[in-house]
Structures are given as C-alpha cells and as structure tokens.
Design a protein around this motif. Structure first.
Motif, PDB file in Angstrom:
ATOM      1  N   SER A 266     -13.578  23.138  45.544  1.00 23.88           N
ATOM      2  CA  SER A 266     -13.372  23.489  46.955  1.00 23.88           C
ATOM      3  C   SER A 266     -12.798  22.318  47.746  1.00 23.88           C
ATOM      4  N   LEU A 267     -11.694  21.762  47.221  1.00 21.79           N
ATOM      5  CA  LEU A 267     -11.044  20.624  47.853  1.00 21.79           C
ATOM      6  C   LEU A 267      -9.762  21.074  48.529  1.00 21.79           C
ATOM      7  N   ASN A 268      -9.646  20.762  49.804  1.00 19.58           N
ATOM      8  CA  ASN A 268      -8.465  21.114  50.590  1.00 19.58           C
ATOM      9  C   ASN A 268      -7.522  19.922  50.640  1.00 19.58           C
ATOM     10  N   ILE A 269      -6.841  19.700  49.524  1.00 15.80           N
ATOM     11  CA  ILE A 269      -5.924  18.574  49.384  1.00 15.80           C
ATOM     12  C   ILE A 269      -4.504  19.071  49.621  1.00 15.80           C
ATOM     13  N   LEU A 270      -3.734  18.293  50.360  1.00 14.93           N
ATOM     14  CA  LEU A 270      -2.348  18.626  50.652  1.00 14.93           C
ATOM     15  C   LEU A 270      -1.545  18.696  49.354  1.00 14.93           C
ATOM     16  N   LEU A 271      -0.838  19.815  49.144  1.00 16.82           N
ATOM     17  CA  LEU A 271       0.027  19.994  47.979  1.00 16.82           C
ATOM     18  C   LEU A 271       1.463  19.777  48.408  1.00 16.82           C
ATOM     19  N   LEU A 272       2.153  18.878  47.723  1.00 12.83           N
ATOM     20  CA  LEU A 272       3.531  18.550  48.046  1.00 12.83           C
ATOM     21  C   LEU A 272       4.434  18.943  46.877  1.00 12.83           C
ATOM     22  N   ASP A 273       5.355  19.860  47.122  1.00  7.55           N
ATOM     23  CA  ASP A 273       6.276  20.369  46.109  1.00  7.55           C
ATOM     24  C   ASP A 273       7.412  19.366  45.898  1.00  7.55           C
TER      25      ASP A 273
ATOM     26  N   PHE B 184       4.665  20.422  40.861  1.00  4.13           N
ATOM     27  CA  PHE B 184       5.584  21.552  40.705  1.00  4.13           C
ATOM     28  C   PHE B 184       4.719  22.795  40.629  1.00  4.13           C
ATOM     29  N   LYS B 185       5.180  23.875  41.154  1.00  2.49           N
ATOM     30  CA  LYS B 185       4.412  25.132  41.160  1.00  2.49           C
ATOM     31  C   LYS B 185       4.101  25.625  39.747  1.00  2.49           C
ATOM     32  N   THR B 186       5.071  25.503  38.816  1.00  4.41           N
ATOM     33  CA  THR B 186       4.891  26.094  37.484  1.00  4.41           C
ATOM     34  C   THR B 186       4.557  25.083  36.404  1.00  4.41           C
TER      35      THR B 186
END
Length: 109
Positions: free
Chosen positions: A52-59, A35-37
C-alpha cells in the motif's frame, strides 16, 4: 502482461489512517522510473500495491523528460529504478528489482 498484472495484483495491507498518512508522507521522497510492460517493473509495482505504497511512477518509455532525468541522475536508462531522496536532499538511485523490493520491505513492511 498488463491484464495479467491487473488480475494478479495483491490487495494492499490495511493500516490505521494515521499510519497510512505517515507512510504516504515518506513515499513523497520516492519515485519509481519504469516501463509499463517491463516484467521487472511489474514485479516492483505488485509489491508497491501489496505494501500500500503511493510512490510516484515515472514512465521512461514514453516520456522523454523522465528518461533524461534517469540518465542524468542515475547514469543509465535501466528500469526499474527507485529514486530515493533523503531528508538532506541527497539522492540514491536503486536499479535492481529485488534490491528495490528488499528496501521497500525493510522500510515499510
């Protein structure tokens, strides 16, 4: 909370381009359901930035398909949750922010 996150997010580690490319390739097997918050999600996202990790964020709060995938795969709708897929396609669901951070440090620090 989001303003505080933006202002206090640490600068990421600097790697040689080849090393960062290897890390980015490994990160393709990871996804963070969040969740964003959520304060615990913010804690994990700060570490993603620090490492510096480019991990996919899923809302999972606003995207029903992500919420369903989390429930079906991990068995519960609790965030943060890191989905880890190994080279054989096996999936592990890691739910606790401190455990996620320990895993990320062990693998990428």
């Amino acid at each position: 909370m989001l303003v505080w996150e933006k202002m206090t997010t640490p600068k990421g580690v600097s790697r040689q381009p080849e090393a960062q490319q290897r890390v980015d390739q490994q990160c393709k097997d990871l996804a963070l359901y969040q969740f964003k918050t959520c304060p615990f999600c913010i804690k994990v996202r700060r570490e993603l930035s620090r490492l510096s990790l480019n991990i996919l964020l899923l809302d999972t709060q606003n995207q029903q398909q992500n919420r369903e995938a989390l429930l079906q795969g991990g068995g519960r709708v609790t965030v943060p949750c890191l989905r880890i897929t190994d080279e054989h396609g096996n999936v592990q669901w890691m739910y606790e922010s401190s455990e996620i951070i320990r895993y990320l440090h062990a693998r990428f620090a």
